[in-house]
Design an enzyme around this catalytic site. Structure first.
Site, PDB file in Angstrom:
ATOM      1  N   GLN A   1      15.902  11.776  34.133  1.00 22.67           N
ATOM      2  CA  GLN A   1      16.705  12.336  33.040  1.00 22.67           C
ATOM      3  C   GLN A   1      16.162  11.872  31.689  1.00 22.67           C
ATOM      4  OE1 GLN A   1      19.018  14.632  33.482  1.00 22.67           O
ATOM      5  NE2 GLN A   1      19.617  14.771  31.340  1.00 22.67           N
TER       6      GLN A   1
ATOM      7  N   LYS B   1      24.424  17.291  38.259  1.00 23.50           N
ATOM      8  CA  LYS B   1      23.272  17.697  39.076  1.00 23.50           C
ATOM      9  C   LYS B   1      23.450  17.228  40.521  1.00 23.50           C
ATOM     10  CE  LYS B   1      20.166  17.847  35.116  1.00 23.50           C
ATOM     11  NZ  LYS B   1      19.120  17.249  34.291  1.00 23.50           N
TER      12      LYS B   1
ATOM     13  N   ASP C   1      11.581  19.631  37.719  1.00 26.93           N
ATOM     14  CA  ASP C   1      11.941  19.881  36.320  1.00 26.93           C
ATOM     15  C   ASP C   1      10.890  20.773  35.644  1.00 26.93           C
ATOM     16  OD1 ASP C   1      14.229  19.054  34.996  1.00 26.93           O
ATOM     17  OD2 ASP C   1      13.573  16.965  34.817  1.00 26.93           O
TER      18      ASP C   1
END
Ligand code: GUN
Length: 283
Positions: A97, A53, A120
């Site tokens: 995460q 990422k 997200d």
């Protein structure tokens, strides 16, 4: 019949080039989109994901910071870090995460992220926006799936879409996105009897269970579009999806490979969401 491939690597390249162009434009207006990625602990798969990422951000000209924390970090410390990032004007997107260590309440952590920076799309505000058709951030994996359907010019109106899996990250938001495009949507899960009977009626199948060979060729209507969200390993340790690719490709009309399908699109949509978050600060 052999299915046509929907190449997520190629589509990602195009979309990331668009992102890079927009980032340059924003920079002329004094803003560099910034993403903060927080990794708690040393889960090896998570380490690979966050590295990818951050690398993708750098390649498209976004600013990115990776904050790694010890697995024993306590929840209050994590919440304090997020609060700091919520207030940092150089950061437009915050990603924690998952999975988090068991002693941390993931729900509480996600809800502490400012909805304006929830790239997200996991915050309840984002979920509510998706459900009601209001502007908000869409979770990256199902959003990437929608872009893949768009890339082949697929019109979902009146089509039957079957989603395998009901997670908050993929299955549920996927169903809402398909519904928003006027598909008739069926969501299957571990308690659904006779899944094959449902998938055989599907024009579009999204497999998001997290188990190999969940979708086999005998479950697919000829010509159907098959999107494989799975990320599993076979006995040889090779990356594979939820779909029995070699056999299903003989029946389907379109199919996404693993690797090189939905995976790269997930990261691409994260860049798109971060860019969007930065653009919103100028509106
Ligand atoms: N873990 C697995 N997939 C994801 C994702 O898309 N976002 C975050 N934050 N964690 C994940």
């Amino acid at each position: 019949m052999t299915a046509q491939l929907i190449d997520g690597t190629q589509l990602s390249k195009q979309l990331r080039a668009d992102v890079a162009r927009h980032v340059q434009e924003l920079q002329t207006r004094g803003v560099t989109p910034g993403l903060a990625v927080i990794l708690v602990g040393d889960n090896p798969a998570s380490q690979v994901y966050v590295r990818n990422k951050v690398k993708a951000c750098q390649e498209s000209g976004l600013h990115s910071v990776l904050e790694t924390c010890d697995a024993h970090l306590d929840q209050e410390q994590l919440l304090a870090r997020i609060q700091r990032l919520n207030e940092d004007p150089s950061i437009h997107g915050i990603l924690v995460q998952l999975p988090l260590p068991a002693h941390i309440d993931a729900h509480k952590v996600i809800e502490s992220i400012s909805p304006a920076k929830d790239v997200d799309g996991f915050h309840m505000v984002s979920a509510g926006a998706l459900m009601t058709g209001m502007p908000g951030f869409w979770p990256c994996t199902p959003y990437g799936c929608m872009k893949m359907l768009e890339s082949i010019g697929y019109d979902l109106r009146g089509k039957h879409a079957v989603v395998l899996g009901r997670s908050n990250i993929v299955g549920k938001p996927m169903a809402l996105m398909l519904l928003q495009k006027d598909a008739t949507v069926t969501v299957c899960h571990s308690r659904t009897p006779d899944i094959k009977n449902l998938t055989l009626q599907a024009d579009v199948i999204v497999a998001a269970v997290g188990r190999r060979n969940v979708l086999t060729a005998d479950m697919v209507k000829p010509g159907a579009v098959v999107l494989d969200v799975g990320m599993n390993r076979n006995e040889q340790g090779k990356l594979c999806g939820d779909v029995d690719f070699e056999h299903v490709r003989q029946v389907a009309g379109w199919i996404t490979p693993v690797p090189g399908g939905v995976g790269p699109m997930t990261i691409t949509m994260l860049l798109v969401n971060t860019l969007e978050a930065a653009e919103r600060t100028l509106r």
